[in-house]
Write a protein that holds these residues in place. Structure first.
Motif, PDB file in Angstrom:
ATOM      1  N   UNK A 255       0.827  -1.212   0.000  1.00  0.00           N
ATOM      2  CA  UNK A 255       0.000   0.000   0.000  1.00  0.00           C
ATOM      3  C   UNK A 255       0.854   1.250   0.000  1.00  0.00           C
ATOM      4  N   UNK A 256       1.980   1.157   0.697  1.00  0.00           N
ATOM      5  CA  UNK A 256       2.812   2.330   0.947  1.00  0.00           C
ATOM      6  C   UNK A 256       4.240   2.008   0.521  1.00  0.00           C
ATOM      7  N   UNK A 257       4.844   2.911  -0.242  1.00  0.00           N
ATOM      8  CA  UNK A 257       6.213   2.693  -0.711  1.00  0.00           C
ATOM      9  C   UNK A 257       7.180   3.694  -0.061  1.00  0.00           C
ATOM     10  N   UNK A 258       6.762   4.280   1.066  1.00  0.00           N
ATOM     11  CA  UNK A 258       7.615   5.272   1.725  1.00  0.00           C
ATOM     12  C   UNK A 258       8.601   4.636   2.694  1.00  0.00           C
ATOM     13  N   UNK A 259       8.438   3.328   3.007  1.00  0.00           N
ATOM     14  CA  UNK A 259       9.362   2.689   3.946  1.00  0.00           C
ATOM     15  C   UNK A 259      10.705   2.402   3.260  1.00  0.00           C
ATOM     16  N   UNK A 260      11.720   2.066   4.064  1.00  0.00           N
ATOM     17  CA  UNK A 260      13.051   1.790   3.532  1.00  0.00           C
ATOM     18  C   UNK A 260      13.078   0.402   2.889  1.00  0.00           C
ATOM     19  N   UNK A 261      13.653   0.317   1.705  1.00  0.00           N
ATOM     20  CA  UNK A 261      13.858  -0.949   1.004  1.00  0.00           C
ATOM     21  C   UNK A 261      15.349  -1.258   1.004  1.00  0.00           C
ATOM     22  N   UNK A 262      15.728  -2.411   1.593  1.00  0.00           N
ATOM     23  CA  UNK A 262      17.117  -2.847   1.616  1.00  0.00           C
ATOM     24  C   UNK A 262      17.312  -3.931   0.560  1.00  0.00           C
ATOM     25  N   UNK A 263      18.325  -3.754  -0.282  1.00  0.00           N
ATOM     26  CA  UNK A 263      18.581  -4.686  -1.385  1.00  0.00           C
ATOM     27  C   UNK A 263      20.041  -5.124  -1.342  1.00  0.00           C
ATOM     28  N   UNK A 264      20.393  -6.209  -2.059  1.00  0.00           N
ATOM     29  CA  UNK A 264      21.787  -6.665  -2.035  1.00  0.00           C
ATOM     30  C   UNK A 264      22.755  -5.625  -2.597  1.00  0.00           C
TER      31      UNK A 264
END
Length: 428
Positions: A255-264
């Protein structure tokens, strides 16, 4: 009252003959003992027998039939022996008095809705031979606070743990390949989810409505995440994806894309360029050391520098010195004159750009003077083969080399830098 069944097979004509226990005073039955001769417990044996409190199941029993103890709401104690290999659909559904259950190691499948709506159930121990948890197996077990899913499990069915509001964390084992639709939907107490590295598919709505979920770790082999899989997860602040290739997702997956996304490490650009993943406003790489690149101007009234920020160890950063008005870029603090300038980040680094006003060290040349002149869009530099650079008036480097003539793409004022001298020439 205790009923001791030595041979249920002799007592009942059919495993599917049902509606009510056909033994005397069944409504007063509190304990049912299955002797060693009993091999299976027929379907619907104690259907809706609310008085039943205790089951003693002998070590010869191998299967428990569908609905065998359905809606035995008074049942508080049952031990399923290791001889049991099969627990049927709805076998213990609506047994609201049960507080704990152990699935023996011989069982390979927990069949559909086997323990659904066992609202008093707090702890479930699942044997190491179980490979499949079928649809709705523990659906609506609102009191369930602890469940350990063993590494033998390869499939978790639709709504398998739906509405288990007491669960606070769950770890999907590495053998599971698919988390089916709405498997953990509305688990409102769930805060942390770790998804094993063998999972390839997370189906629609798998964790929909997990309102207290704060973080989720997605395994490295996940290829697709369905619609609304993490919708209505209002407390989600961090998503970690271990997948090097961004899985397929949908606009409604989150729903929300404001959180932090951690990727390799090294994958930030992949996610930032992939449909829907690029909706995340804060994408960070994990497993790398970040360094700060600082870039500024000696005189901030004359120009500025873009490209500063945090960069992973060993990555490249591009700095551009941008002059104001008629000013021009001269050099960096270490003497380098490249603009734009690409650097390899090896630690915290600082760069300062020097600018100069257009008239300070620049001579305006007429055609033919001092060997630098323009004919049309062609700039001529009689430099005896020495290298030189050509900048626009805005400080953008457009040529470096030692050619005696250069064709420029647009008219305007250009600055030719030879050695430590800068000269201006108009190109019409």
């Amino acid at each position: 009252m205790i009923w001791n069944a030595r041979n249920v097979q002799d007592t009942f004509l059919s495993e599917t003959w049902i509606p009510k226990p056909p033994f005397p005073d069944s409504d007063r039955l509190t304990e049912f003992v299955f002797g060693e001769e009993v091999e299976y417990i027929p379907a619907y044996l104690c259907y809706q027998l609310a008085s039943l409190k205790k089951l003693v199941i002998g070590n010869s029993v191998t299967s428990i039939g569908n609905h065998a103890f359905f809606c035995c709401s008074g049942l508080t104690e049952v031990t399923i022996p290791n001889s049991v290999t099969s627990i049927g659909d709805y076998a213990f559904a609506d047994c609201t008095g049960l507080t704990e259950i152990t699935i023996p190691n011989a069982v390979t499948t927990i069949e559909g809705y086997a323990f659904t709506r066992c609202t008093g159930l707090k702890t479930v121990t699942i044997g190491n031979s179980v490979t499949t948890i079928e649809d709705g197996a523990f659906n609506g077990c609102t009191g369930l606070t602890e469940v350990s899913i063993p590494n033998s499990v390869t499939s978790i069915g639709d709504y398998a743990f739906a509405d288990c509001t007491g669960l606070t964390e769950i770890a999907i084992p590495n053998a599971v390949t698919t988390i089916e639709g709405y498997a953990f939907t509305r688990c409102t107490g769930l805060k942390t989810v770790t998804i094993g590295n063998s999972v390839t598919t997370i189906e629609d709505g798998a964790f929909n409505g997990c309102t207290q979920m704060e973080s989720v770790t997605i395994g490295e082999k996940v290829e697709s995440i369905g619609e609304s899989a993490f919708a209505k997860c209002n407390s989600l602040t961090a998503v970690t994806s271990k997948a090097v290739t961004p899985p397929q997702i949908w606009a409604t997956t989150f729903d929300d894309y404001a959180m932090t996304l951690y990727v390799p490490a090294g994958c930030k650009s992949k996610y930032a360029e992939t449909k829907y993943w690029r909706n995340f406003t804060d994408i960070r790489e994990t497993g790398v050391t970040l360094h700060t690149v600082t870039a500024n101007a000696t005189d901030e009234t004359m120009g500025y520098v873009i490209g500063a920020g945090e960069y992973p160890q060993g990555s490249t950063a591009t700095l551009v010195a941008v002059p104001f008005g008629q000013n021009y870029f001269v050099r960096w603090n270490d003497g380098n004159t490249d603009n734009p300038r690409t650097i390899t980040v090896t630690g915290d680094m600082t760069f300062t750009a020097e600018f100069a006003p257009a008239g300070s060290a620049v001579e305006t040349l007429e055609n033919g003077e001092r060997g630098i002149y323009a004919t049309g869009r062609t700039l001529h530099v009689e430099n005896g083969g020495e290298s030189y650079r050509v900048y626009t008036a805005a400080g953008r480097l457009v040529y470096t080399g030692n050619d005696s003539s250069v064709t420029l793409s647009a008219p305007g004022m250009y600055i030719v830098r030879t050695g430590d001298r800068s000269q201006k020439v108009a190109v019409k």
